[in-house]
Design an enzyme around this catalytic site. Sequence first.
Site, mmCIF file in Angstrom:
data_model
loop_
_atom_site.group_PDB
_atom_site.id
_atom_site.type_symbol
_atom_site.label_atom_id
_atom_site.label_comp_id
_atom_site.label_asym_id
_atom_site.label_seq_id
_atom_site.Cartn_x
_atom_site.Cartn_y
_atom_site.Cartn_z
ATOM 1 N N GLY A 210 0.809 -1.216 0.000
ATOM 2 C CA GLY A 210 0.000 0.000 0.000
ATOM 3 C C GLY A 210 0.838 1.260 0.000
ATOM 4 N N ASP A 211 1.930 1.260 0.753
ATOM 5 C CA ASP A 211 2.832 2.412 0.775
ATOM 6 C C ASP A 211 3.432 2.660 -0.605
ATOM 7 O OD1 ASP A 211 2.636 3.261 3.433
ATOM 8 O OD2 ASP A 211 4.083 1.781 4.112
ATOM 9 N N SER A 212 3.943 1.604 -1.211
ATOM 10 C CA SER A 212 4.620 1.761 -2.499
ATOM 11 C C SER A 212 3.655 2.186 -3.588
ATOM 12 C CB SER A 212 5.316 0.451 -2.887
ATOM 13 O OG SER A 212 6.320 0.124 -1.947
ATOM 14 N N SER A 215 2.990 5.796 -3.162
ATOM 15 C CA SER A 215 4.171 6.544 -3.552
ATOM 16 C C SER A 215 4.240 6.724 -5.064
ATOM 17 C CB SER A 215 5.422 5.816 -3.050
ATOM 18 O OG SER A 215 6.573 6.599 -3.244
#
Length: 441
Positions: A210-212, A215
């Site tokens: 989810g972070d990537s 980003s």
Amino acid sequence: MVETSQTAPTDGMRGGQHTDSGPGAREWAGPGAAPALGAVGTADGPLAGVRVLELGSLIAGPFAGRQLADFGAEVIKIESPDRPDPMREWGRARVQGHTLWWSVQSRGKKCVTLDLKSPRGRELFLELCREADVILENFRPGTLEKLGLAPEVLWQSNPGLVIARVSGYGQTGPDANKPGYASVAEARGGLRHLNGYPDQAPPRTGISLGDSLASLYALQGILLALYWRDAKGGTGQIVDVSLVEACFSLLESAVPDYAAAGVVPGPSGSGLKGIAPSNIFRSSDGKWVVIAANQDSVFVRLAAAMGAPELASDPLYSNHASRGVNQEALEQLIAEWAAGFNHSELVACLDRHAVPNSTVSTIEDIFEDPQLRARGMLVDVADEQLGTVVQPGIIPKLSRTSGGIAWNGPLVPGSHNSDVYGGLLKLNVEELQDAKDEGAI
């Protein structure tokens, strides 16, 4: 720590165009030529002349900052003097007490310390904003506002500033102020429900997906906003990225299917229901190999590879729909055939018949992969203290402005304080010392 004199331009109008010409320009040899991979130790690239202030920590913000730096942007990473980015301590491998993931995630960035809670720190930040193109932050919504640094304040001194804000749920809505991590976003956005096997607890992917994803959307939004500002005569604006929405965006046909017919897709294990054959099959030496031959013409080739060309004309398997109905029986036939080869023999046989396939690679396999090596996806980056750090290469490949890795992530917080505050803001030695004594940097 590697010291380098290579910096992005510090004078002239922010947002000026970068001309890729002269000795540093890369020429493309035409279709079929190997892509330009980018020279280690350079900061060339299409974003040369763009200055970014990175306020984020861990993954969601800094991953976007890393990609901007890879393509030539001057990324100034700002850390609190007493609370540096926790990413400095993340990762499994350490060399001389330092984690190597930090070296990758902060490569090519200038690291400075700055206390945004102090009056002098805020003054310095506003001075930096006047010289910047982009602010990249992944605080909880409202944090900049509480510091007296709301977008409206920043735009007073630099109306062209692009402000990228990455958060769990976005800057608006009833849940905007809730904390959000990758695992939470993957669940809320629908990805987690689709992962794993029916009637089992839905597992997470072994990365902070989810972070990537968020980003990457932040990077996309920044580039869109810069284009609108510089090519279309626009102004600065906010790029609002939600981890939940980034995950939700990958649900493919789920939205129209549910809206029209109430279809609720679920986990399907190692393959996709009704898509056959497209699954993993085990070789005689215990390795898993993906075989993807669900298209009719490709299935003809797989049947030939199996020594059973008649399968392609069998009514049970002759077209996409029939193979989906008879998926279990077909995959059993393929599993029995695949088990007669070790994985190298199996892959070679499939390759001879142009059937899409791959061994399920471990990182050990990736390091031996000639394709990834040829494409520059494993890069040796020298560091005076850590020695050589092997890093993932740059993606995407651009034929003329490929960028590069300028240096490893600086090991000491504030490594570039003199460079940025002295060089960019023109503070003298006494002013730098005063700011340090005040705890501002």
